[in-house]
Design an enzyme around this catalytic site. Structure first.
Site, short mmCIF file in Angstrom:
data_model
loop_
_atom_site.label_atom_id
_atom_site.label_comp_id
_atom_site.label_asym_id
_atom_site.label_seq_id
_atom_site.Cartn_x
_atom_site.Cartn_y
_atom_site.Cartn_z
N ARG A 119 -7.55 7.54 4.75
CA ARG A 119 -7.86 8.13 6.85
C ARG A 119 -7.48 9.40 7.06
NH1 ARG A 119 -2.61 4.67 7.90
NH2 ARG A 119 -2.17 5.49 6.75
N SER A 153 -2.52 -2.81 5.80
CA SER A 153 -4.16 -3.40 6.26
C SER A 153 -5.02 -1.96 6.37
CB SER A 153 -3.69 -3.41 8.09
OG SER A 153 -3.67 -1.34 8.48
N LYS A 165 12.64 3.41 5.21
CA LYS A 165 12.37 4.24 4.87
C LYS A 165 14.00 4.56 4.71
CE LYS A 165 8.22 4.80 7.33
NZ LYS A 165 8.44 3.99 7.77
N GLU A 221 5.15 7.12 2.15
CA GLU A 221 5.97 6.01 2.47
C GLU A 221 4.70 5.13 1.73
OE1 GLU A 221 6.05 2.97 5.93
OE2 GLU A 221 3.75 3.71 6.13
N LYS A 227 12.92 10.39 10.25
CA LYS A 227 12.16 9.29 10.45
C LYS A 227 13.00 7.96 10.75
CE LYS A 227 8.63 9.74 8.08
NZ LYS A 227 7.18 9.31 5.70
N GLU A 269 7.68 0.56 11.60
CA GLU A 269 6.99 0.50 11.07
C GLU A 269 5.67 0.84 11.99
OE1 GLU A 269 6.60 0.74 8.15
OE2 GLU A 269 8.44 0.36 7.64
N ARG A 313 0.96 -1.36 -0.44
CA ARG A 313 0.38 -0.13 0.06
C ARG A 313 0.76 0.95 0.00
NH1 ARG A 313 -2.36 0.42 5.39
NH2 ARG A 313 -1.53 2.43 5.56
P1 ADP Z 1 4.27 4.23 9.41
O1 ADP Z 1 5.54 3.01 8.60
O2 ADP Z 1 5.25 4.74 10.97
O3 ADP Z 1 3.63 4.17 9.09
P2 ADP Z 1 4.88 6.45 8.60
O4 ADP Z 1 5.82 6.91 7.12
O5 ADP Z 1 3.75 6.66 7.29
O6 ADP Z 1 5.33 5.73 9.19
O7 ADP Z 1 4.17 7.81 8.81
C1 ADP Z 1 3.08 7.79 9.84
C2 ADP Z 1 2.45 8.78 10.28
O8 ADP Z 1 3.02 10.56 10.14
C3 ADP Z 1 2.22 9.27 8.24
O9 ADP Z 1 0.75 8.53 8.37
C4 ADP Z 1 2.04 11.15 8.33
O10 ADP Z 1 0.30 11.39 9.37
C5 ADP Z 1 2.86 11.05 8.91
N1 ADP Z 1 3.81 11.79 8.48
C6 ADP Z 1 4.81 11.09 7.67
N2 ADP Z 1 5.60 11.83 6.94
C7 ADP Z 1 5.28 12.92 7.00
C8 ADP Z 1 5.47 13.68 5.62
N3 ADP Z 1 7.11 13.67 5.32
N4 ADP Z 1 4.67 15.44 6.20
C9 ADP Z 1 4.00 14.61 6.72
N5 ADP Z 1 3.31 13.82 7.82
C10 ADP Z 1 4.07 13.03 7.59
MG MG Z 2 2.76 4.69 7.27
#
Ligand code: ADP
Ligand code: MG
Length: 473
Positions: free
Chosen positions: A449, A150, A304, A143, A363, A367, A125
Site C-alpha cells: 500500500r 483486509s 499494540k 504492527e 499509539k 485498529e 497480516r
Molecule cells: P492501525 O492499527 O490503525 O493500522 P498502525 O500501527 O498500522 O495502526 O498505524 C497506522 C499507520 O500509521 C501505518 O499504516 C503507518 O502509515 C503509520 N505508522 C504507524 N507506526 C509508524 C511508525 N512507527 N513510524 C512511521 N509511521 C507509522
Molecule cells: Mg495498520
C-alpha cells in the site's frame, strides 16, 4: 532507493494517456470498491484506488519479510495460548481502555467456562515499512493485524494491472518482473481446512460484516472461492447473530438454522463496531465450538501493547524456546517500542518522547488507521496525561523514516498528479491448529500500500493509501 519510471513521471501527456488504460484494466480485473455515496449497493461501483505504476521495494527486505512470516504465525498462536502473559501484559491497559477491558472480560469468561473450540484458524497480516538511515535501509514491523486483515482479495488482481500498464509503455521485460500474488487463494485454503477439521459437511462459513460494506468485493473473492469448493458461505452482522443466533447443547453455533463451522471476522476490531447487543453476540460466538477467526485471545495478541511487551529482552525466547533462529528473525524486524506504564520505565519513556517528539509515534490500542499521534501533538497529549494512569492506554514507538519515491495515486474523482510517496508492505500469514497440533502454517502472499507523504496515517479504506505492487530492486 532507486527512482523508477522517471521518464513516465516527467511526461504529463503520457500520464494522461495511461490513466484510462490503467483504470479500465483495473475495472476489468475486478479491482473494485463500492462508492462512498452508496456503500451498500453494487449498482454503480468504482475502481479501488491504486498506483499508476509499481513502487520499488528492495528485494532483500521483501525476502526477509516473507521468510519471517511463518515465525510470526507461530508466535501469535503460542501467545494466544498463554493466559498469564495476556493478563499481565494487558492489566494496566484494560484499567483505562474500555474496549480492551470488554474484550478481556469475554476472554476471561470463556477461559473460566472452558473452551469447546478445538480448531484454531489464524489469518494475519504483518505490516512493515523500510527504515532509511545513514547505515542503510532496514525492514521494520509497523504492527501485526490478527483480525479482519483486509485486501487479500483485491490485491490478488492488481499484478495484471501493472503488467498491462508497463506493457503499453513498451516495458515488457519490466512487466514480466511483477510478482504473481494470490493471498485470496491461501486465505481460502486456511478457511477450508478449518471448515474440514470442524467436521460437519452441512455447516457453513459465516463472514461477520459491518453494516456499511464498501469493501465487499475484497470479501467476495474469498467467499466465491469457498463456494467453488462446495462450502456454503453466509454473511451476517453481529446484530443478526444477537437476534437469531443460539448455542445447542454441544455449544454448536446456530444462526438462521445454519450450523456455523467458521466465523470469519471482517468487523469487530473497533469500539464503534459494538453496541451492547453486539457484545452479547460476540460472547455467544466465543463460547461456541465454531472456529473463530480470530478467537478473542488471538485478537488480544494483535494489540499494540502486546507488540510493545514482546520487544522486551527474553520475551520472544519464552514463547519460542526451541527456535533461536526464529527469535532472531523476528527481533530483527522490531523497531524501538516503549512502555508508558506507571513507574520508572514509563517515566523515562515520557521524557524521551517530550525531548524529541519527531522521532516517535504515540499509539493507542486502536485498529483501522487514523488513531496515531505524531510530532508536536505527542507533546500536547503527553503533557496532559503524563502524571495519570491515562498514559497507559498508549505505547510509544520509534518513527520509521522511509525514503519517498514518486508515483501517481489513482483515486475515483481524484486529480492526476505525481506525488512523493511511501509504501507499507504487508505479508499475509495463515495457520490452522487442531488441538495441540499445527496442521498448516504458511505465508500466502503480500500487499503493498502506498500513500503520499503528506499523510502520516490512514489506510486504503480511509482514502489515504492505495493498492500497489512491489517492483523488486
Ligand atoms: P492501525 O492499527 O490503525 O493500522 P498502525 O500501527 O498500522 O495502526 O498505524 C497506522 C499507520 O500509521 C501505518 O499504516 C503507518 O502509515 C503509520 N505508522 C504507524 N507506526 C509508524 C511508525 N512507527 N513510524 C512511521 N509511521 C507509522
Ligand atoms: Mg495498520
Amino acid at each position: 532507493m532507486a527512482a523508477l519510471w522517471t521518464d513516465v513521471f516527467a511526461d504529463p501527456q503520457i500520464l494522461e494517456e495511461l490513466r484510462p488504460i490503467a483504470i479500465d484494466k483495473a475495472l476489468l480485473q475486478g479491482v473494485l470498491m463500492r462508492t462512498k455515496d452508496d456503500p451498500n449497493s453494487s449498482e454503480v461501483v468504482n475502481f479501488a484506488p491504486f498506483t499508476l505504476l509499481p513502487s520499488p521495494v528492495p528485494k532483500a527486505l521483501f525476502d526477509q519479510a516473507k521468510s519471517v512470516q511463518e515465525d510470526f504465525n507461530l508466535l501469535v498462536d503460542r501467545i494466544s495460548q498463554d493466559p498469564l502473559f495476556l493478563e499481565q501484559t494487558l492489566s494496566s491497559t484494560m484499567k483505562v481502555d474500555d474496549f480492551i477491558k470488554r474484550l478481556f472480560e469475554i476472554y476471561r469468561h470463556v477461559q473460566d467456562e472452558g473452551l469447546v473450540q478445538s480448531v484454531f484458524l489464524g489469518i494475519n497480516r504483518s505490516d512493515y515499512m523500510f527504515d532509511c538511515r545513514e547505515n542503510g535501509t532496514s525492514l521494520k514491523q509497523i504492527e501485526i493485524n490478527t483480525i479482519a486483515a483486509s485486501f487479500g482479495g483485491l490485491t490478488s488482481r492488481t499484478p495484471a494491472v501493472h503488467q498491462h500498464v508497463l506493457n503499453t509503455l513498451g516495458k515488457t521485460e519490466e512487466a514480466s518482473k511483477i510478482l504473481p500474488n494470490n493471498p485470496s487463494f491461501g486465505i481460502t485454503n486456511g478457511i477450508a481446512k478449518a471448515w474440514e477439521l470442524y467436521g460437519s459437511e452441512k455447516a457453513v462459513v459465516m463472514f461477520l460484516v459491518e453494516t456499511t460494506q464498501r469493501n465487499i468485493f475484497d470479501h467476495r473473492y474469498i467467499e466465491n472461492e469457498l463456494w467453488n469448493r462446495n462450502i456454503r458461505v453466509i454473511r451476517r452482522r453481529l446484530r443478526d447473530v444477537f437476534e437469531r443466533g443460539s448455542l445447542n447443547a454441544e455449544r454448536c453455533l446456530l444462526v438462521d438454522g445454519y450450523e456455523v463451522a467458521v466465523a470469519y471476522f471482517r468487523t469487530g476490531y473497533m469500539p464503534q463496531d459494538y453496541n451492547e447487543q453486539d457484545w452479547e453476540a460476540r460472547l455467544l460466538m466465543e463460547r461456541s465450538k465454531a472456529v473463530k477467526c480470530p478467537d478473542i485471545a488471538t485478537q488480544l495478541v494483535g494489540t499494540k501493547k502486546v507488540q510493545q511487551e514482546l520487544s522486551r529482552p527474553l520475551t520472544l525466547e519464552k514463547f519460542l524456546p526451541d527456535q533461536p533462529e526464529a527469535v532472531a528473525r523476528i527481533r530483527e524486524t522490531f523497531a524501538g517500542l516503549y512502555t508508558l506504564d506507571i513507574g520508572e520505565e514509563g517515566d523515562k519513556t515520557v521524557k524521551i518522547a517530550l525531548s524529541d517528539p519527531e522521532q516517535f509515534v504515540l499509539k493507542p490500542q486502536r485498529e483501522g488507521g487514523g488513531n496515531n499521534i505524531y510530532g508536536e501533538e505527542i507533546r500536547e497529549v503527553l503533557e496532559k496525561v503524563k502524571d495519570s494512569v491515562e498514559r497507559t492506554s498508549y505505547i510509544l514507538m520509534d518513527k520509521i523514516k522511509p525514503q519517498p519515491v514518486k508515483n501517481c495515486l489513482l483515486k475515483a474523482n481524484g486529480r492526476l498528479q505525481v506525488s512523493e510517496c511511501i509504501s507499507e508492505l504487508g505479508m499475509f500469514g495463515v495457520y490452522v491448529r487442531h488441538g495441540k497440533e499445527t496442521v498448516l502454517n504458511e505465508g500466502v502472499g503480500h500487499l503493498l500500500r502506498t500513500k503520499a507523504t503528506e499523510h502520516a496515517d490512514g489506510g486504503v479504506a480511509a482514502g489515504v493509501a492505495v493498492l500497489d505492487n512491489p517492483y523488486l530492486v
